[in-house]
Design an enzyme around this catalytic site. Structure first.
Site, PDB file in Angstrom:
ATOM      1  CG  ASP A 141      -1.207  -1.288 -19.570  1.00  0.00           C
ATOM      2  OD1 ASP A 141      -0.764  -2.453 -19.589  1.00  0.00           O
ATOM      3  OD2 ASP A 141      -2.382  -0.992 -19.883  1.00  0.00           O
TER       4      ASP A 141
ATOM      5  CB  SER B 216      -0.959  -0.050   1.192  1.00  0.00           C
ATOM      6  OG  SER B 216      -1.948   0.937   1.096  1.00  0.00           O
TER       7      SER B 216
ATOM      8  CG  HIS C 190      -5.424  -2.535   0.393  1.00  0.00           C
ATOM      9  ND1 HIS C 190      -4.676  -2.278  -0.741  1.00  0.00           N
ATOM     10  CD2 HIS C 190      -4.940  -1.698   1.362  1.00  0.00           C
ATOM     11  CE1 HIS C 190      -3.788  -1.334  -0.479  1.00  0.00           C
ATOM     12  NE2 HIS C 190      -3.931  -0.969   0.785  1.00  0.00           N
TER      13      HIS C 190
END
Length: 267
Positions: free
Chosen positions: A217, A86, A235
């Site tokens: 990407d 995170s 998460h």
């Protein structure tokens, strides 16, 4: 200013630096380190404004990166792999950009990158609310409600080590509220990628929105050796899917620097 640091595993093991997420603390890595990275010496600092580390500003990503670089210096690590979750994963990227010669490779677990402005503002407002408890048992119940079932066995250790009692006799998690609010502004900044030469493994949680969907990407366009894995979880990847996350990390760290990149996977 020196960060408070936890160390897990054999002192003779290969060192890896593990950086926790927002409102967390370094000790949260203990069980994952001992069960999934048992051959490694895991060095896990409390970030500035978290746990037992000093809390004064600034709380920028650049300052967090400098603080972690200081940890590498204190522990005599000329170069080491860095694992982050995170906010900690975002800090790891900034560390790699600050001192690319010091980072051997990166493992990024659901990094917070380029959060949309409205989402960052909403989460910053939410962070202004600070839960308080009459006693630690209330905190146990609260954490069990919000953590995945797989992590419930860790709740009492979290409460024992990451909860403090204030002068008002109320119990609170050990993190700075101003630091947490500021973090959401920092995470709304444009995404940055690691330097091209640093091998990077990105693990994305399929059931959370911390990782910007365009980030894989962006990394592919820049990095020479890059792999992305999407896991069907929330998460807290290393808490919810520890065995799978541990295998991915061990395999990635075991690769020869000149070996082929890990193929993209989806689970």
């Amino acid at each position: 200013m020196s960060l408070h640091v936890y160390r897990f595993g054999p002192q003779t093991g290969r060192a890896i630096v593990a950086v926790h997420g927002l409102k967390g603390y370094g000790g949260r890595w203990r069980v994952f380190a001992e069960e999934q990275l048992s051959d490694f010496q895991v060095i896990a600092p409390d970030l500035r404004g978290h746990g037992l580390s000093p809390g004064e500003p600034p709380w920028t990503l650049e300052q967090h990166a400098q603080d972690v670089l200081d940890v590498l210096d204190r522990h005599g690590l000329g170069q080491a792999p860095v694992l982050g979750h995170s906010l900690g994963a975002t800090v790891a990227v900034y560390l790699a950009r600050l001192a690319p010669e010091r980072v051997d490779r990166l493992v990024l677990l659901d990094p917070g990158m380029a959060l949309p402005g409205p989402l960052a503002e909403r989460r910053a407002r939410d962070a202004l609310y600070v839960p308080t408890f009459d006693n630690p048992e209330e905190a146990v119940a609260e954490r069990a409600r919000f953590w995945p079932r797989e992590a419930h066995r860790l709740v009492r250790e979290e409460v024992a080590n990451h909860l403090g009692c204030g002068s008002d006799r109320r119990w609170r998690w050990r993190y700075s509220v101003p630091a947490a609010v500021t973090a959401y502004s920092e995470l709304a900044r444009p995404a940055v990628t690691p330097p091209a030469h640093i091998p990077t493994l990105l693990a994305v949680a399929g059931r959370h929105d911390a990782a910007n969907p365009s980030y894989p990407d962006a990394c592919r366009r820049v990095l020479n050796r890059f792999a992305v894995v999407e896991l069907d979880c929330g998460h807290h990847i290393h808490l919810e899917r520890p065995v799978e996350a541990g295998r991915l990390i061990r395999d990635f760290l075991a690769e020869a620097a000149s070996g082929p990149p890990v193929p993209d996977e989806a689970r």
